[in-house]
Design an enzyme around this catalytic site. Structure first.
Site: not given
Ligand code: 13P
Length: 249
Positions: A9-11, A95, A97, A168, A174, A214, A235
């Site tokens: 997930n490149w956000k 998600h 976020e 998640e 993160g 993570s 992520g």
């Molecule tokens: P991280 O792997 O950076 O913790 O992010 C996880 C995430 O939100 C994947 O959708």
């Protein structure tokens, strides 16, 4: 046997140039390889056509969101058929976020899932997960059950088995902290039970459940070794080619 699925997930990372460089390097380094899993990345809308032009045939293009109607006056939104034109095959829905910063709710997530299945061939990656406060109050399973039940409302039985669900925990995203493999397995097994109770054990056994939060090349193996964890949503460790290849390996 459920095939593992690992999606980066490149956000809101990577310009078109950076996405193109990633794919060029990824392709160079993996020429002639095949991975024993479904894999790809969920990129910003602006990068989807770069992925379409550059990707190898089995590389999955995913989007990070879509709207719940065919078209209309919805400034800033993207429709499912627009994604399909770009060879997108999966779309992340709900998600944490998006729930936190863009007011997505269990109800709006449910509308999106119903729309995706009724209007397109896209496959949703439905995200769920608890906050740190909920985790500390041991409310994880209650929260997950509410999220899953609300998200799946009115979905057709035949669509459920195609679903990917990503567990998640928000406190692990993160932060460098992860759930332990045992904790993640326990919640993923609970998710499968919830789906089995809503539909059937046979259907629940087909649903693929990812862990996210993570995930890194160093810890992915312990998660994927768990019986109810069928992949990872990754992520930051998906942003560098070397890390992404290590994750897939
Ligand atoms: P991280 O792997 O950076 O913790 O992010 C996880 C995430 O939100 C994947 O959708």
């Amino acid at each position: 046997m459920r095939k593992k699925i690992i999606i980066g997930n490149w956000k809101m990372y990577k310009t078109m140039k950076e996405a193109e460089e990633f794919l060029t390097e990824f392709n160079e380094q993996t020429t002639g390889w095949s991975f024993d899993c479904d894999y790809g990345v969920a990129a910003s809308f602006t990068n989807l056509h770069v992925l379409k032009a550059k990707k190898a045939s089995d590389f999955i293009i995913a989007a990070q969101n879509c709207h719940d109607q065919a078209q209309g006056a919805f400034t800033g939104e993207v429709a499912t058929n627009m994604l399909e034109e770009l060879d997108v095959s999966y779309v992340i829905i709900g998600h944490s976020e998006r729930r936190e910063y863009f007011n997505e709710t269990n109800e709006s997530i449910n509308r999106k899932l119903n729309w995706i299945f009724s209007s397109s061939k896209l496959l949703p990656i439905l995200c769920c997960g608890e906050t740190l406060a909920q985790y500390e109050k041991q409310e994880t399973k209650k929260v997950i059950e509410e999220q899953i039940k609300a998200a799946l409302k009115d979905l057709k039985q035949e669509d459920i088995s195609k679903l990917v669900i990503a567990y998640e925990p928000i406190w692990a995203i993160g932060t460098g902290k992860t759930a332990t493999d045992v904790e993640a397995q326990s919640v993923c097994s609970e998710i499968r039970n919830i789906v089995a109770n809503l539909y059937s054990k046979d259907i629940a056994d087909q649903v693929r459940i990812q862990y996210g939060g993570s995930v890194k090349p160093e810890n992915i193996k312990t998660f994927l070794a768990q019986p109810d964890i069928d992949g990872a949503l990754v992520g930051s460790a998906s942003l560098k080619v070397a890390d992404f290849i290590n994750l897939l390996n």
